[in-house]
Design a protein around this motif. Structure first.
Motif, mmCIF file in Angstrom:
data_model
loop_
_atom_site.group_PDB
_atom_site.id
_atom_site.type_symbol
_atom_site.label_atom_id
_atom_site.label_comp_id
_atom_site.label_asym_id
_atom_site.label_seq_id
_atom_site.Cartn_x
_atom_site.Cartn_y
_atom_site.Cartn_z
ATOM 1 N N GLU A 185 0.830 -1.208 0.000
ATOM 2 C CA GLU A 185 0.000 0.000 0.000
ATOM 3 C C GLU A 185 0.863 1.257 0.000
ATOM 4 N N ALA A 186 1.938 1.245 0.787
ATOM 5 C CA ALA A 186 2.849 2.398 0.815
ATOM 6 C C ALA A 186 3.532 2.570 -0.539
ATOM 7 N N ASP A 187 3.913 1.454 -1.183
ATOM 8 C CA ASP A 187 4.546 1.543 -2.510
ATOM 9 C C ASP A 187 3.574 2.107 -3.533
ATOM 10 N N ARG A 188 2.328 1.652 -3.503
ATOM 11 C CA ARG A 188 1.318 2.187 -4.432
ATOM 12 C C ARG A 188 1.118 3.686 -4.207
ATOM 13 N N ASN A 189 1.088 4.089 -2.948
ATOM 14 C CA ASN A 189 0.925 5.500 -2.619
ATOM 15 C C ASN A 189 2.122 6.304 -3.136
ATOM 16 N N LEU A 190 3.351 5.760 -2.985
ATOM 17 C CA LEU A 190 4.555 6.455 -3.457
ATOM 18 C C LEU A 190 4.533 6.599 -4.976
ATOM 19 N N VAL A 191 4.158 5.528 -5.696
ATOM 20 C CA VAL A 191 4.097 5.588 -7.162
ATOM 21 C C VAL A 191 3.062 6.622 -7.597
ATOM 22 N N ARG A 192 1.923 6.636 -6.942
ATOM 23 C CA ARG A 192 0.886 7.611 -7.290
ATOM 24 C C ARG A 192 1.381 9.035 -7.071
ATOM 25 N N ARG A 193 2.041 9.275 -5.939
ATOM 26 C CA ARG A 193 2.558 10.618 -5.651
ATOM 27 C C ARG A 193 3.664 11.019 -6.633
ATOM 28 N N GLU A 194 4.518 10.065 -7.003
ATOM 29 C CA GLU A 194 5.574 10.389 -7.971
ATOM 30 C C GLU A 194 4.979 10.719 -9.338
ATOM 31 N N TYR A 195 3.946 10.010 -9.737
ATOM 32 C CA TYR A 195 3.289 10.297 -11.003
ATOM 33 C C TYR A 195 2.670 11.697 -10.980
ATOM 34 N N VAL A 196 1.999 12.040 -9.902
ATOM 35 C CA VAL A 196 1.406 13.378 -9.783
ATOM 36 C C VAL A 196 2.496 14.444 -9.794
ATOM 37 N N ALA A 197 3.619 14.176 -9.090
ATOM 38 C CA ALA A 197 4.722 15.146 -9.059
ATOM 39 C C ALA A 197 5.331 15.308 -10.450
ATOM 40 N N LEU A 198 5.435 14.211 -11.215
ATOM 41 C CA LEU A 198 5.968 14.278 -12.572
ATOM 42 C C LEU A 198 5.061 15.109 -13.469
ATOM 43 N N GLU A 199 3.759 14.895 -13.360
ATOM 44 C CA GLU A 199 2.808 15.690 -14.156
ATOM 45 C C GLU A 199 2.881 17.175 -13.789
ATOM 46 N N ARG A 200 3.030 17.451 -12.496
ATOM 47 C CA ARG A 200 3.140 18.847 -12.052
ATOM 48 C C ARG A 200 4.445 19.469 -12.570
ATOM 49 N N GLU A 201 5.527 18.673 -12.547
ATOM 50 C CA GLU A 201 6.812 19.164 -13.040
ATOM 51 C C GLU A 201 6.727 19.450 -14.538
ATOM 52 N N LYS A 202 6.056 18.567 -15.306
ATOM 53 C CA LYS A 202 5.888 18.800 -16.750
ATOM 54 C C LYS A 202 5.130 20.098 -17.003
ATOM 55 N N GLU A 203 4.103 20.344 -16.191
ATOM 56 C CA GLU A 203 3.288 21.554 -16.361
ATOM 57 C C GLU A 203 4.083 22.810 -16.022
#
Length: 122
Positions: free
Chosen positions: A77-95
């Protein structure tokens, strides 16, 4: 005038016996009965304490095994949460960095092939 002499004699049948013993009324159980009752109550109490300790030990063992079996689920569950947060951070960084030339979103900050988990909350 002379009174005839008469000696004082015990009554017929004799005097009543002298009571020199203590005749105390019965006031409860004997010491042996009290000691026996105390021993039985103490033995029963120690038995119940032992049973309670056994149950407490069993509950602790069950709790530890439940935690052991839950660790992989919690880690996933913690790994899934980390992957989700990294994906959101990547999208924010792209923007945020879309107008900067030469910027690669999600690029490595450190010059190493070793995985380094994020040190701040994403």
């Amino acid at each position: 005038m002379s009174v005839p002499y008469r000696q004082d004699m015990p009554p017929t049948g004799g005097f009543e016996a002298i009571r020199y013993k203590r005749y105390l009324p019965y006031k409860g159980p004997s010491g042996a009965v009290i000691f026996g009752a105390f021993f039985l109550v103490s033995a029963y109490g120690l038995y119940r304490v032992g049973m309670g300790n056994r149950e407490k030990r069993e509950l602790l063992r069950e709790k530890q095994w439940a935690r052991i079996h839950l660790v992989p689920i919690l880690m996933a569950e913690a790994d899934r949460n980390l992957v989700r947060r990294e994906y959101v951070a990547l999208e924010r960084e792209k923007e945020l960095m879309k107008n900067v030339k030469g910027w690669q979103p999600g690029g490595k900050v450190y010059h190493s092939d070793k995985y380094i988990p994020p040190s701040i909350q994403i």
